[in-house]
Design an enzyme around this catalytic site. Structure first.
Site, short mmCIF file in Angstrom:
data_model
loop_
_atom_site.label_atom_id
_atom_site.label_comp_id
_atom_site.label_asym_id
_atom_site.label_seq_id
_atom_site.Cartn_x
_atom_site.Cartn_y
_atom_site.Cartn_z
N HIS A 179 6.14 -3.10 12.82
CA HIS A 179 4.91 -2.31 12.86
C HIS A 179 3.80 -3.11 12.20
O HIS A 179 3.90 -3.48 11.02
CB HIS A 179 5.09 -0.96 12.18
N GLU A 182 2.10 -2.63 8.51
CA GLU A 182 2.93 -2.54 7.31
C GLU A 182 3.03 -3.91 6.64
O GLU A 182 4.08 -4.55 6.60
CB GLU A 182 4.29 -1.95 7.70
N HIS A 304 10.31 -1.99 6.57
CA HIS A 304 9.14 -1.21 6.93
C HIS A 304 8.44 -0.76 5.65
O HIS A 304 8.85 -1.11 4.56
CB HIS A 304 9.54 0.03 7.75
N GLU A 380 12.51 1.28 3.88
CA GLU A 380 11.10 1.66 3.82
C GLU A 380 10.62 1.29 2.41
O GLU A 380 11.01 1.91 1.43
CB GLU A 380 10.93 3.16 4.07
#
Length: 422
Positions: A179, A182, A304, A380
């Site tokens: 992504h 990020e 992420h 994450e």
């Protein structure tokens, strides 16, 4: 005839768009809020904001979200949030000030070169990988995992120190930056590469020597570059659909339960368009082909941001894979190792369906399902919104190093591999 005219118009639109100089979106005076409430309240607020501007909503989970609000919509946003009894906490009064602080100045870049107190564009990251491979030519090399829509290579680095004769090391694959917005993910990944190559701590050198490393700091380089020079919150690839809309979410485009959960079939969706079909994006198609060709793949880890959470496959199901308990045990040890660095404990491990929301078509799930890779995780990383202070990149880099060390130690304890160290 009509079809030919439409095609001609589309091609002209694309050519004109590509020839225009892209202006950087500074997001001046945009406010960034964290919002919490019941699902129905958040849905109502979401729909209201989407009707006003469909590009600025970022959902976290079913009970919270974060949202960027342009100055002309701030009063209306606060009013509906109050009426819906949604708790709105202002994170950044002017997000443009945060964006400006993330990049190195030209003077500083020339003086210091590549470091870990600023965020860098794709070419700088690739130059770093090339410099590393020249510094350690005996056991590093730049590798290419795929191609992009705009003609870039998906470049990474292989670190493979000499092993005993006849020993085939297990492969540890790291995917980062799928992504675009990020940024902390590629930054911590390059930090980790540097740790593997320069840290003399016996635990880190042992970690380096145990695996055949394939590490890709940004597997969506087109999108990352666009987020760096045009739109800080761009998430997708940069492919052009037949209607002229741009990009697909590369973490919804893999051929596992494609298009079922947390995805959109609208090419103009700013965030979650899953592509026209599985692997419609050249990035996911070529990267998946590269991964499929790896023998002895043991670990697949994705980075992420920004939920401080460790996720396990499958992301769109609460049913557990056959070695789920092992994944949890290994993951818990990893998080404990990370906690020792800064005394911050990540949530999890668990599936996204249980801890965040159901999401289909992700790389982690495809790697587990299609290749039956034993140990698959998604971290994450931490942050407030998609921002993390650049001067604090090493803080997360140290956490990542220790978390990966914890993964390896506990995986070996459970018999997933055996190293030839005494």
């Amino acid at each position: 005839m009509i079809t030919k005219l439409i095609l001609l118009y589309t091609l002209l639109y694309i050519n004109v768009s590509c020839s225009m100089k892209l202006e950087y979106n500074k997001y001046n005076h945009y406010k960034y809020y964290d919002i919490k409430g019941d699902k129905s309240e958040l849905d109502h607020l979401k729909n209201f904001m989407l009707h006003k501007d469909d590009s600025l909503l970022y959902i976290g989970n079913i009970k919270s979200a974060q949202i960027i609000v342009p100055p002309e919509l701030n009063s209306a946003f606060l009013e509906i949030a109050k009426n819906d009894k949604v708790n709105a906490t202002l994170l950044f009064d002017d997000i443009s000030e945060v964006i400006r602080s993330e990049k190195p100045s030209i003077l500083r870049s020339k003086k210091k070169g590549f470091s870990w107190d600023a965020y860098y564009d794709v070419d700088d990251i690739y130059n770093y990988l090339s410099n590393v491979s020249r510094t350690y030519p005996q056991w590093t090399e730049v590798i290419v995992g795929g191609q992009t829509y705009e003609g870039r290579q998906i470049r990474g680095i292989r670190i493979n120190t000499p092993a005993a004769e006849g020993v085939e090391k297990p492969v540890f694959f790291i995917e980062s930056g799928i992504h675009a917005r990020e940024w902390i993910a590629p930054a911590t990944t390059t930090y980790f590469i540097n740790q593997l190559l320069t840290n003399s701590n016996p635990n880190v050198t042992r970690l380096r020597d145990q695996f055949d490393w394939r590490i890709f700091p940004t597997v969506n380089p087109d999108g990352y570059h666009y987020s760096y020079v045009v739109d800080r919150y761009w998430r997708k690839t940069r492919s052009i659909s037949s209607n002229g809309c741009i990009g697909a979410d590369p973490n919804r485009n893999w051929d596992y339960n494609w298009g079922q959960h947390s995805s959109s079939n609208d090419p103009c969706d700013y965030q979650l368009y899953a592509g026209s079909c599985p692997f419609s994006e050249i990035e996911t198609k070529t990267l998946s082909s590269y991964i499929s060709g790896i023998d002895n793949l043991l670990f697949y880890v994705g980075f992420h941001s920004h939920a401080a959470l460790l996720l396990l496959p499958y992301s769109d199901s609460t049913e557990h894979v056959h070695n789920y308990e092992d994944l949890v045990q290994i993951g818990k040890v990893s998080l404990e190792y990370g906690y020792q660095v800064n005394k911050v404990m990540y949530s999890g491990p668990g599936t996204a369906a249980e801890t965040l929301y159901k999401a289909s078509g992700g790389s982690m799930d495809w790697v587990r399902y299609a290749l039956n890779t034993p140990l698959v995780y998604t971290y994450e990383l931490r942050g407030s919104s998609f921002h993390w202070p650049p001067e604090k990149i090493p803080e997360q880099g140290e956490e990542v190093t220790q978390m990966i060390l914890g993964l390896a130690i506990e995986a070996e304890n459970l018999g997933y591999f055996y190293s030839d160290f005494s």
